[in-house]
Scaffold this motif. Sequence first.
Motif, short mmCIF file in Angstrom:
data_model
loop_
_atom_site.label_atom_id
_atom_site.label_comp_id
_atom_site.label_asym_id
_atom_site.label_seq_id
_atom_site.Cartn_x
_atom_site.Cartn_y
_atom_site.Cartn_z
N LYS A 139 5.05 4.67 2.38
CA LYS A 139 5.65 5.98 2.66
C LYS A 139 6.00 6.08 4.16
O LYS A 139 7.09 6.55 4.53
N THR A 140 5.07 5.62 4.99
CA THR A 140 5.33 5.66 6.44
C THR A 140 6.55 4.81 6.78
O THR A 140 7.43 5.22 7.54
N ASN A 187 -1.06 7.17 -7.23
CA ASN A 187 -0.39 7.61 -6.01
C ASN A 187 1.12 7.70 -6.27
O ASN A 187 1.75 6.67 -6.54
N ASN A 243 3.59 7.79 -4.50
CA ASN A 243 4.44 6.94 -3.66
C ASN A 243 4.58 5.53 -4.24
O ASN A 243 5.32 4.70 -3.70
N ASP A 264 0.85 -1.18 0.00
CA ASP A 264 0.00 0.00 0.00
C ASP A 264 0.89 1.25 0.00
O ASP A 264 1.74 1.39 0.89
N PRO A 265 0.75 2.14 -1.01
CA PRO A 265 1.68 3.27 -1.14
C PRO A 265 1.74 4.17 0.10
O PRO A 265 2.80 4.72 0.41
N GLU A 266 0.60 4.32 0.80
CA GLU A 266 0.63 5.21 1.98
C GLU A 266 1.40 4.53 3.12
O GLU A 266 2.21 5.17 3.82
N GLN A 267 1.16 3.23 3.31
CA GLN A 267 1.90 2.50 4.35
C GLN A 267 3.38 2.48 4.03
O GLN A 267 4.24 2.64 4.90
N GLY A 317 -1.07 3.08 9.88
CA GLY A 317 -2.52 3.23 9.78
C GLY A 317 -3.15 2.40 10.89
O GLY A 317 -2.79 2.53 12.06
#
Length: 517
Positions: free
Chosen positions: A115-116, A451, A453, A110-113, A405
């Motif tokens: 990034k984190t 996305n 990321n 997952d691109p948001e995860q 998340g």
Amino acid sequence: MACVTATVSIWIAVVSLVVLGGKLLNWIWLRPRRLEKFLRKQGFAGNSYRILYGDLKDREAMREQAISKPMNFSNDIAPRVIPSVHHTIQKYGKNSFMWFGPTPRMHIMDPEQLKTVLTLINDIQKPVMYPLLKLLTNGLINHEGEKWVKHRKIINPAFHLEKLKVMVPAFYHSCYDMVSKWGSMVFENGSCELDVMPYLQQMAADVISRTAFGSSYEKGKKIFKLQTELAGLVNQTIMGIFIPGWRFVPTKSNRKMKEISKEITTLILGIINEREKSMSAGEAMHGDLLGILMESNLNEIGRHGNNKDIGMSIDDVINECKTFYIAGQETTATLLTWTMILLSSYSEWQDRARAEVFEIFGNKKPDFDGLSRLKVVTMILNEVLRLYSPASMLGRRVKKETKLGNLTIPAGVFLGLPITLLHRDPELWGEDAGEFKPERFSKGVSKATKNPNAFIPFGLGPRICIGLNFAMIEAKMALSIILQRFSFELSPSYTHAPIAGITVHPQHGAHIILHKL
Ligand code: HEM
């Protein structure tokens, strides 16, 4: 009295054995089972834990099977490049894990995860490096914590655009040498066939020697030769059976590795000493990576009241010079190798790139400003980096329990970021994700994907590749000079067989037919 002493000794031995046994049991069974339960509760799926080996045997068998034969010419390379990861994600979905011995590795797609993961650099760190590898590189790429912060700050200025601008003639020189060699190999009919990969590798090494060591370029070349020999020996040893502490045994190979490592250190130290002398004699600073790094180091020390503990030590500087070769040579060479292979197959893009190069430079030497204006070439390089990213995976280890998340990632697990899969995920790139379509980058990275990321050929966040601009300028320079002089097509002897080693490269080389323009 003697009897009491013996009894106490036996008790100590028994207690030590019980403690050790408990630790071993925890390491090979209780901890993995605990982690597995935890991951499954979070919705992650994977094979059940198998004692000690986990998925390692399957992983090796799948790899051997995948690389045993070439594939049809297609960009669907994940089953060959990262077969076990591809298989696991196909079977269990994106939220899956694999066992690296007794440690699970979670896949983050997952691109948001993602990034984190790449931003929390203190809680989520790089995997611990195999000790022998430190002979090859023990620099920015594997430092952590304060040491990384200090080194990144001192090295950053060497890669600023205005500094890279000064290095452009060095890039030109190395690329020109390569195409001149190609020119001399062309037959009377104006064509020749060759495996371009070793030439591009040599050129990329040459670029580092020139840009890192400037006038000491010849010594730089020797350093690279020794590094290559050392890498071969280190690789051989790592591929064998792992015996802790084996590297300290004075075997022939271990002695040879130490000898070469010492020779490399002596050579770099010699260059540094010469520089220090010329710097204290007030001579003009060198515009190469080493010169800029030493100047930046002195500035840092100066800013802290000449406190030498603040800057990098000579050993640090030596290690960072080695790192430039390790991190910057093969990566850029494989980017250029795949670019030539893909432009051979998609000749309309080769024509468009050449038209742009001639429009901007004609037959003249490519310069920095012109390279910055190459739009089609940039789109092509981005598309090659997407489909044939030199790094197939990024690895991390979770040092401290972390929230991603609504996910909780326990300390001690590994994380795997499968770039090769992420870059061709239809949910992020559209149904044509597997196709070579440079036009998807015509409005930049942010418009090419849902996305941004999801495009991480150079990593992301604070530890993003420090050599990103360096590599892109080098690749644009090399491609421009090649396109100005040759058209090219795949040779019938080319076999499509991408494989992941240090980078994703063609297993059987890149056989291409060059036609002089
Ligand atoms: C096409 C060429 C290149 C590619 C695809 C590439 C890729 C990458 C990637 C993916 C990372 C991040 C690794 C991670 O987060 O685990 C990285 C880091 C790094 N790269 Fe590159 N690289 C390239 C060229 C270069 C060049 C030319 C140099 C130097 C001359 C260089 C030096 C480094 C260094 C020192 C790091 C570590 C940065 C840090 O941790 O602060 N790379 N590279």
